[in-house]
Each structure stands twice: as C-alpha cells, then as structure tokens.
Write a protein that holds these residues in place. Structure first.
Motif, short mmCIF file in Angstrom:
data_model
loop_
_atom_site.label_atom_id
_atom_site.label_comp_id
_atom_site.label_asym_id
_atom_site.label_seq_id
_atom_site.Cartn_x
_atom_site.Cartn_y
_atom_site.Cartn_z
N GLY A 1 0.79 -1.23 0.00
CA GLY A 1 0.00 0.00 0.00
C GLY A 1 0.82 1.28 0.00
N HIS A 2 2.08 1.18 -0.46
CA HIS A 2 2.86 2.41 -0.58
C HIS A 2 2.12 3.38 -1.50
CE1 HIS A 2 6.06 5.18 -1.60
NE2 HIS A 2 6.69 4.76 -0.53
N SER A 3 2.23 4.66 -1.23
CA SER A 3 1.46 5.62 -2.04
C SER A 3 1.84 5.56 -3.51
CB SER A 3 1.63 7.04 -1.50
OG SER A 3 2.97 7.42 -1.59
N SER B 1 11.02 11.84 3.40
CA SER B 1 12.21 12.68 3.53
C SER B 1 12.86 12.61 4.90
CB SER B 1 11.88 14.13 3.15
OG SER B 1 11.38 14.18 1.82
N MET B 2 12.85 11.42 5.53
CA MET B 2 13.60 11.28 6.77
C MET B 2 15.08 11.21 6.42
SD MET B 2 13.32 8.53 9.91
CE MET B 2 11.85 9.10 10.76
N LYS B 3 15.88 12.01 7.16
CA LYS B 3 17.31 12.13 6.87
C LYS B 3 18.06 12.14 8.20
CE LYS B 3 16.94 13.57 2.36
NZ LYS B 3 15.71 12.93 2.08
N GLY C 1 13.35 6.22 2.21
CA GLY C 1 13.60 6.01 0.79
C GLY C 1 15.00 6.49 0.43
N GLY C 2 15.07 7.72 -0.06
CA GLY C 2 16.33 8.29 -0.55
C GLY C 2 17.53 8.05 0.37
N ALA C 3 17.37 8.32 1.64
CA ALA C 3 18.50 8.22 2.57
C ALA C 3 18.92 6.78 2.86
CB ALA C 3 18.19 8.96 3.87
P1 PGA Z 1 11.79 9.26 0.92
O1 PGA Z 1 10.81 8.03 0.67
O2 PGA Z 1 12.51 8.96 2.22
O3 PGA Z 1 12.70 9.28 -0.25
O4 PGA Z 1 10.93 10.48 1.04
C1 PGA Z 1 10.11 7.39 1.70
C2 PGA Z 1 9.20 6.33 1.16
O5 PGA Z 1 8.51 6.60 0.16
O6 PGA Z 1 9.12 5.20 1.68
#
Ligand code: PGA
Length: 251
Positions: A94-96, A210-212, A231-233
């Motif tokens: 169920g990821h967006s 956007s957790m970093k 995600g990205g991080a």
């Molecule tokens: P993001 O992605 O950390 O790159 O924002 C998070 C996610 O979609 O699971």
C-alpha cells in the motif's frame, strides 16, 4: 515499549553493484546498539542476494510489494510466498506510489496484507494523505479510512507494522513537522488500540517522507513514532546507519 524498526525502501533503485551498500550496512550495524530492528527492502531482483549478505546478521530483508494470490497467471507479479522464499521476513504494501501508479485500492491492500500473513511475512501497511487532502483539512479522515479498509480484521492475531507517509513529503525534501507527525501518529495509535486492544498498542508505527540524518532524531523522539520508512537516505549506508544510530540513541 515497542521495539523500533528502521526500514530502508530502495524503490526502483539498485543493481548488483548496490550489494556493497548492504555489506556496509551489515558491518556498520554490528557496532551499533541492538535496540531496534533494521530492514532493507531492495528491488525484487536483488532480494535473494541481499538476504544472503544479511545472513545471520541483525539486518533483515523485505519485499516492496506482493500479489494477493499465491500463484497463477499474473505476469510480472510476485507472490508473498516468493518473497518469503528469498529469505525475506517483511513486505511493504500500500505504498502511495503503488496506490497512485498502479491504482491500488484499500481493498487490494487488505488482500495483500492477508497474503503476507499467509506467507508468514510481516506487512508494513502504508497510509498517507496528499497535499490536496491536507490542505482541505481531511488528513485524519483519509488516514482513518485507509486504516479501517487496508488493515484486515485478521490482523488482530498477526504481526504487522503501519507506516504513515504523507504523500507530499515523499522524495520531496519536505518533511512533515514534528507537530504534524505527532498528531497523525497519536491518532493511528488510538485507532489501532480501539480496534485491536493491547495488540494495537504494540504495533510499530513508522514515519516516512524525507527522513534524513538531520531530522531523524527529532521525529524518532516522538512518543508514537517507533521508527522510519526511509527512501532516498537508505541508498547511502552512512545516512541509513546515522538514522539507525539516532533511533537507538533516543532509547
Ligand atoms: P523518501 O521516501 O525517504 O525518499 O521520502 C520514503 C518512502 O517513500 O518510503
């Protein structure tokens, strides 16, 4: 206390060259306190190899999606059983990006959660509002309806995780404020508790979007935030490990 979970979602990134990233995470994790679980969800093409590298270490692996059925004529799809067969123990559902790119409804997500239970995988069930919904003051309504309809009743006897990921904060660098995150997480906790009793109190609730390393400590310190879906991080071992370190140093 809920044991936290730091989960990396690689999305559609990674080739065999990315296996070094997994090796770096495994070795970095060995020197960090064992107070939280650590998961990576690589693309399905790498899942077997990533699980092998994770081996007996504390790192566990997961899929990014699964089909609701166990087998059959579904070209390109992957069953929960196949993910488990690759050595994985979790699956994101169920990821967006699945909900928007593939038109997945709450009912489909609930069926996938059942599939995960059937295959002995822990589903990470994602919910989150769009910017439009937040601006129209519908955040709590949207989250409530997603929780009600994406989490099947059978979850009462099963291990599962909920991830709150505001769609507008995913991959945008726009992180939700601690106040915004706390409001939604407190509400999710309340609803899980009402529906599932103490079982609902014990489910890890992850924040994602956007957790970093620079914002993780503040978000992970919130009462009902028990980890992150990153995600990205998660594509840089150093950043991913820094988020894990921020999580365990809060405890
Ligand atoms: P993001 O992605 O950390 O790159 O924002 C998070 C996610 O979609 O699971």
């Amino acid at each position: 206390m809920v044991r936290p979970l730091i989960a990396g979602n690689w999305k559609m990134n990674g080739t065999h060259r990315s296996l070094d990233l997994v090796r770096d995470v495994v070795s970095g994790l060995a020197s960090l306190e064992d107070k939280a679980d650590c998961l990576v969800c690589p693309p399905a093409t790498l899942l077997g190899q990533v699980s092998q590298i994770a081996g007996e270490s504390r790192l566990v692996t997961g899929g990014q999606d699964c089909h609701a059925e166990e087998s059959g004529a579904h070209t390109g799809d992957i069953a929960a059983e196949m993910i488990a067969d690759m050595g994985a123990t979790y699956v994101i559902i169920g990821h967006s990006e699945r909900r928007s790119d593939h038109g997945e409804s709450d009912a489909i997500v609930a069926a996938k959660a059942e599939a995960a239970f059937r295959a002995d995988l822990v589903p990470i069930i994602c919910v989150g509002e769009t910017l439009e919904e937040r601006e129209a003051d519908k955040t709590i309504d949207v989250i409530s309806s997603q929780l009600k309809n994406s989490i099947p009743d059978s979850a009462a006897n099963q291990t599962f995780v909920v991830a709150y990921e505001p769609v507008w904060a995913i991959g945008t660098g726009k992180v939700a404020t601690p106040g915004q995150v706390a409001e939604v997480h407190d509400e999710i906790r309340k609803q899980l508790s009402q529906r599932f009793g103490s079982h609902g109190d014990e489910r890890p609730l992850l924040y994602g979007g956007s957790m970093k390393p620079g914002n993780a400590a503040e978000l992970l310190a919130l009462e009902n935030v028990n980890g992150g879906l990153i995600g990205g991080a998660s594509l840089k071992a150093e950043d991913f490990l820094a988020i894990y370190a921020a999580c365990v140093s809060n405890l």
